[in-house]
Scaffold this motif. Structure first.
Motif, PDB file in Angstrom:
ATOM      1  N   GLN A 233       1.689  18.355  -4.661  1.00  0.00           N
ATOM      2  CA  GLN A 233       2.774  16.977  -4.420  1.00  0.00           C
ATOM      3  C   GLN A 233       2.326  16.427  -3.105  1.00  0.00           C
ATOM      4  OE1 GLN A 233       6.423  18.866  -5.328  1.00  0.00           O
ATOM      5  NE2 GLN A 233       6.726  17.343  -7.265  1.00  0.00           N
ATOM      6  N   ALA A 234       2.295  17.280  -2.266  1.00  0.00           N
ATOM      7  CA  ALA A 234       2.508  16.962  -0.669  1.00  0.00           C
ATOM      8  C   ALA A 234       1.183  16.225  -0.549  1.00  0.00           C
ATOM      9  CB  ALA A 234       2.468  17.882   0.102  1.00  0.00           C
ATOM     10  N   LEU A 235      -0.123  17.016  -0.716  1.00  0.00           N
ATOM     11  CA  LEU A 235      -1.502  16.474  -0.626  1.00  0.00           C
ATOM     12  C   LEU A 235      -1.475  14.976  -1.230  1.00  0.00           C
ATOM     13  CD1 LEU A 235      -3.592  19.557  -0.684  1.00  0.00           C
ATOM     14  CD2 LEU A 235      -3.256  17.951   1.087  1.00  0.00           C
ATOM     15  N   ALA A 236      -1.164  15.004  -2.494  1.00  0.00           N
ATOM     16  CA  ALA A 236      -1.172  13.711  -3.232  1.00  0.00           C
ATOM     17  C   ALA A 236      -0.562  12.616  -2.644  1.00  0.00           C
ATOM     18  CB  ALA A 236      -0.685  13.951  -4.712  1.00  0.00           C
ATOM     19  N   GLN A 237       0.882  12.749  -2.045  1.00  0.00           N
ATOM     20  CA  GLN A 237       1.465  11.988  -1.627  1.00  0.00           C
ATOM     21  C   GLN A 237       0.847  11.339  -0.230  1.00  0.00           C
ATOM     22  OE1 GLN A 237       5.589  12.126  -0.785  1.00  0.00           O
ATOM     23  NE2 GLN A 237       6.125  13.469  -2.878  1.00  0.00           N
ATOM     24  N   PHE A 238       0.455  12.204   0.650  1.00  0.00           N
ATOM     25  CA  PHE A 238      -0.319  11.807   1.722  1.00  0.00           C
ATOM     26  C   PHE A 238      -1.426  10.802   1.402  1.00  0.00           C
ATOM     27  CE2 PHE A 238      -3.537  12.905   5.379  1.00  0.00           C
ATOM     28  CZ  PHE A 238      -2.889  11.860   6.147  1.00  0.00           C
ATOM     29  N   GLU A 239      -2.407  11.250   0.476  1.00  0.00           N
ATOM     30  CA  GLU A 239      -3.642  10.415   0.187  1.00  0.00           C
ATOM     31  C   GLU A 239      -3.003   9.268  -0.404  1.00  0.00           C
ATOM     32  OE1 GLU A 239      -6.088  13.057  -2.209  1.00  0.00           O
ATOM     33  OE2 GLU A 239      -5.929  14.661  -0.887  1.00  0.00           O
ATOM     34  N   ARG A 240      -2.190   9.086  -1.387  1.00  0.00           N
ATOM     35  CA  ARG A 240      -1.913   7.724  -1.910  1.00  0.00           C
ATOM     36  C   ARG A 240      -1.260   6.967  -0.831  1.00  0.00           C
ATOM     37  NH1 ARG A 240       0.205  11.025  -6.572  1.00  0.00           N
ATOM     38  NH2 ARG A 240      -0.983  10.563  -8.348  1.00  0.00           N
ATOM     39  N   ALA A 241      -0.567   7.413   0.091  1.00  0.00           N
ATOM     40  CA  ALA A 241       0.103   6.743   1.477  1.00  0.00           C
ATOM     41  C   ALA A 241      -1.189   5.761   2.000  1.00  0.00           C
ATOM     42  CB  ALA A 241       0.736   7.437   2.446  1.00  0.00           C
ATOM     43  N   MET A 242      -2.446   6.228   1.716  1.00  0.00           N
ATOM     44  CA  MET A 242      -3.680   5.683   2.680  1.00  0.00           C
ATOM     45  C   MET A 242      -3.999   4.262   2.016  1.00  0.00           C
ATOM     46  SD  MET A 242      -6.213   8.829   3.038  1.00  0.00           S
ATOM     47  CE  MET A 242      -5.344  10.506   3.854  1.00  0.00           C
ATOM     48  N   VAL A 243      -2.975   3.332   2.046  1.00  0.00           N
ATOM     49  CA  VAL A 243      -3.321   2.086   1.553  1.00  0.00           C
ATOM     50  C   VAL A 243      -3.892   1.039   2.496  1.00  0.00           C
ATOM     51  CG1 VAL A 243      -2.089   0.135   0.688  1.00  0.00           C
ATOM     52  CG2 VAL A 243      -1.245   2.247   0.141  1.00  0.00           C
ATOM     53  N   SER A 244      -5.135   0.389   2.090  1.00  0.00           N
ATOM     54  CA  SER A 244      -5.838  -0.370   3.025  1.00  0.00           C
ATOM     55  C   SER A 244      -5.610  -2.037   2.683  1.00  0.00           C
ATOM     56  CB  SER A 244      -7.311  -0.139   2.637  1.00  0.00           C
ATOM     57  OG  SER A 244      -8.222  -0.877   3.499  1.00  0.00           O
ATOM     58  N   ALA A 245      -5.009  -2.611   3.702  1.00  0.00           N
ATOM     59  CA  ALA A 245      -4.594  -3.950   3.470  1.00  0.00           C
ATOM     60  C   ALA A 245      -4.670  -4.640   4.678  1.00  0.00           C
ATOM     61  CB  ALA A 245      -3.140  -4.113   3.092  1.00  0.00           C
ATOM     62  N   ASN A 246      -5.709  -4.164   5.549  1.00  0.00           N
ATOM     63  CA  ASN A 246      -5.859  -4.715   7.048  1.00  0.00           C
ATOM     64  C   ASN A 246      -7.016  -5.114   7.434  1.00  0.00           C
ATOM     65  OD1 ASN A 246      -2.723  -4.729   7.933  1.00  0.00           O
ATOM     66  ND2 ASN A 246      -2.923  -2.762   7.227  1.00  0.00           N
ATOM     67  N   SER A 247      -7.944  -5.208   6.573  1.00  0.00           N
ATOM     68  CA  SER A 247      -9.328  -5.584   7.060  1.00  0.00           C
ATOM     69  C   SER A 247      -9.392  -7.177   7.163  1.00  0.00           C
ATOM     70  CB  SER A 247     -10.341  -5.502   5.694  1.00  0.00           C
ATOM     71  OG  SER A 247      -9.942  -6.319   4.734  1.00  0.00           O
ATOM     72  N   ARG A 248     -10.585  -7.596   7.912  1.00  0.00           N
ATOM     73  CA  ARG A 248     -10.719  -9.027   8.125  1.00  0.00           C
ATOM     74  C   ARG A 248     -10.604  -9.855   6.729  1.00  0.00           C
ATOM     75  NH1 ARG A 248     -16.147 -10.100   9.836  1.00  0.00           N
ATOM     76  NH2 ARG A 248     -15.175 -12.359   9.889  1.00  0.00           N
ATOM     77  N   TRP A 249     -10.968  -9.315   5.699  1.00  0.00           N
ATOM     78  CA  TRP A 249     -10.971  -9.791   4.400  1.00  0.00           C
ATOM     79  C   TRP A 249      -9.506 -10.255   4.171  1.00  0.00           C
ATOM     80  CZ3 TRP A 249      -8.440  -8.984  -0.222  1.00  0.00           C
ATOM     81  CH2 TRP A 249      -8.373  -9.807  -1.225  1.00  0.00           C
ATOM     82  N   ASP A 250      -8.697  -9.236   4.301  1.00  0.00           N
ATOM     83  CA  ASP A 250      -7.280  -9.194   4.037  1.00  0.00           C
ATOM     84  C   ASP A 250      -6.655 -10.232   4.883  1.00  0.00           C
ATOM     85  OD1 ASP A 250      -6.213  -6.891   1.967  1.00  0.00           O
ATOM     86  OD2 ASP A 250      -7.587  -5.968   3.371  1.00  0.00           O
ATOM     87  N   THR A 251      -6.768 -10.328   6.257  1.00  0.00           N
ATOM     88  CA  THR A 251      -6.312 -11.381   7.094  1.00  0.00           C
ATOM     89  C   THR A 251      -6.597 -12.875   6.658  1.00  0.00           C
ATOM     90  OG1 THR A 251      -6.262  -9.830   8.878  1.00  0.00           O
ATOM     91  CG2 THR A 251      -6.283 -11.898   9.441  1.00  0.00           C
ATOM     92  N   ALA A 252      -7.806 -12.944   6.230  1.00  0.00           N
ATOM     93  CA  ALA A 252      -8.320 -14.305   5.988  1.00  0.00           C
ATOM     94  C   ALA A 252      -7.788 -14.787   4.530  1.00  0.00           C
ATOM     95  CB  ALA A 252      -9.914 -14.373   5.770  1.00  0.00           C
ATOM     96  N   TYR A 253      -7.773 -13.790   3.596  1.00  0.00           N
ATOM     97  CA  TYR A 253      -7.227 -14.025   2.376  1.00  0.00           C
ATOM     98  C   TYR A 253      -5.755 -14.436   2.282  1.00  0.00           C
ATOM     99  CZ  TYR A 253      -6.125 -13.462  -2.884  1.00  0.00           C
ATOM    100  OH  TYR A 253      -5.639 -13.600  -3.882  1.00  0.00           O
ATOM    101  N   ALA A 254      -5.190 -13.706   3.140  1.00  0.00           N
ATOM    102  CA  ALA A 254      -3.485 -13.902   3.001  1.00  0.00           C
ATOM    103  C   ALA A 254      -3.306 -15.377   3.495  1.00  0.00           C
ATOM    104  CB  ALA A 254      -3.010 -13.193   4.355  1.00  0.00           C
TER     105      ALA A 254
END
Length: 412
Positions: A233-254
């Motif tokens: 449970q704990a390992l899966a929660q930590f890994e699922r928390a690794m959400v990527s939404a801050n790339s240059r593409w994200d900044t521009a697409y927003a």
């Protein structure tokens, strides 16, 4: 100190019932502009229960830099507006293991702890390194005894939660992140806790003898009992928390995203991109029959995780195994590509899809040309370079430098 302890005692814990690391591979057989107000991704909410706090956290303070009175935010990250229902529908988080800050914090410790290997030499982070996008810079990872293992390259972990149905490993042999989490630990080459070495029971005995795990499990779960399920449970929660939404593409697409625009604004030129990068974007999101490369049909924006209905990518002739792919976020930080790491550059990957797809019974229909034969894109040198340049805009430097995903240890 009394105030801090009182605050802890007032804190509640989300109740849970059931919880990767490397892959040894030994069983491989849409243009209008609208608001960009951020939203918080909803997650399943278990019933809260009172959580006792450890009487002492001396071990945690000795071995880690954690401040249990001021936890990092894993459970409710503020995400861009385009992380809406179309994205949450792809979330593979089970209802009984929604992310909580306490348990994900425990998962962080587990992820980085070399003591989880039989000889205190390897951790999950040994093969999934933050600076490399939680990938391994080596083609094949090194096991606890020093030799490289398997025929599979370690997978990037960013946005792992947005692959449905949620099966893990390249060949999808694990049903969930939870199931996958324990596999490297009990693998004979990776971390060594085989049945002959006592399995997870022996590992749990070892963990219980430390000064910090009884404290952390009490803090996370309400009791010091360490179980395989809680580790998962704990390992899966930590890994699922690794959400990527801050790339240059994200900044521009927003700045161009719109739920009502054709293709949600994905076909709109992006501000701040070079001409080459924007040409790559155009190729990525345009189908081959319209002059593009069609990459987004399988690598779905905004998470760039793999579409669940993807079949073989034609890497080898006659291929019958259908391999999954990690999200393309931070792909430019990788040094080896494909399930066996055979390609050393993104340019080689692009060339495969341009001219190297092989026929086979499992080949994805999106990779077939006229008559069902493998597609040939016939991209120009400039267009191939543009695709590589575009993938570079998916690098999320925030994720690979965020302290909450770094090692918490003072000493190992």
């Amino acid at each position: 100190m009394a105030t801090r302890r009182a605050n802890w005692l007032a804190t509640t814990l989300m109740a849970l019932a059931l919880a990767g690391c490397g892959d040894s591979g030994t069983t491989l057989t849409a243009g209008t502009t609208t608001t960009t107000t951020a939203v918080v991704t909803p997650t399943p909410t278990p019933t809260p229960v009172a959580t006792p706090t450890p009487v002492t956290t001396t071990g945690v303070a000795t071995f880690t830099t954690l401040d249990l009175a001021s936890l990092a935010n894993y459970a409710n990250p503020v995400l861009p507006a385009y992380y809406d229902a179309t994205v949450t529908a792809l979330d593979n988080t089970p209802g009984d293991n929604a992310i909580t800050d306490r348990i994900a914090t425990l998962g962080r410790v587990l992820f980085y702890d070399q003591r989880l290997s039989i000889n205190d030499s390897k951790s999950c982070a040994s093969c999934h390194q933050q600076a490399s996008g939680f990938d391994d810079p080596d083609r094949f990872s090194t096991g606890f005894a020093g030799g490289t293992f398997g025929t599979a390259h370690a997978m990037r972990l960013g946005n792992v939660r947005y692959y449905r149905p949620g099966s893990m490993f390249w060949n999808k042999r694990a049903a969930s992140v939870e199931v996958q989490a324990i596999a490297p630990i009990v693998d004979a080459i990776e971390m060594g806790w085989t049945p002959a070495a006592g399995g997870t029971a022996a590992l749990i005995t070892k963990m219980a003898a430390t000064s910090y795990y009884p404290e952390l499990f009490t803090f996370a779960f309400g009791s010091s009992v360490i179980t395989e399920t809680r580790i998962q449970q704990a390992l899966a929660q930590f890994e699922r928390a690794m959400v990527s939404a801050n790339s240059r593409w994200d900044t521009a697409y927003a700045t161009v995203f719109s739920q009502t625009a054709p293709n949600r604004g994905l076909n709109t030129p992006l501000p701040g991109f070079t001409a080459e990068e924007d040409r790559g974007r155009q190729l990525f999101f345009t189908a081959p029959n319209a002059g593009g490369a069609g990459c987004s049909a399988c690598h779905v924006a905004p998470t760039f995780a793999l579409a669940a209905n993807s079949d073989s990518n034609g890497l080898d002739a006659g291929e019958t195994i259908i391999f999954k792919s990690p999200s393309l976020k931070n792909v430019a930080l990788s040094k080896a590509f494909m399930h066996d790491g055979r390609f050393a550059t993104l340019a080689a990957v692009v060339e495969h899809y341009n001219s190297g797809i092989q026929a086979g019974p499992a080949l994805d229909n999106r990779l077939r040309g006229p008559g069902g034969t493998p597609q040939r894109l016939n991209l120009s040198i400039a267009d191939k370079a543009a695709l590589v340049a575009f993938m570079g805009t998916l690098t999320d430097t925030a994720l690979v430098s965020d302290p909450k995903f770094s090692s918490p240890f003072r000493q190992q």
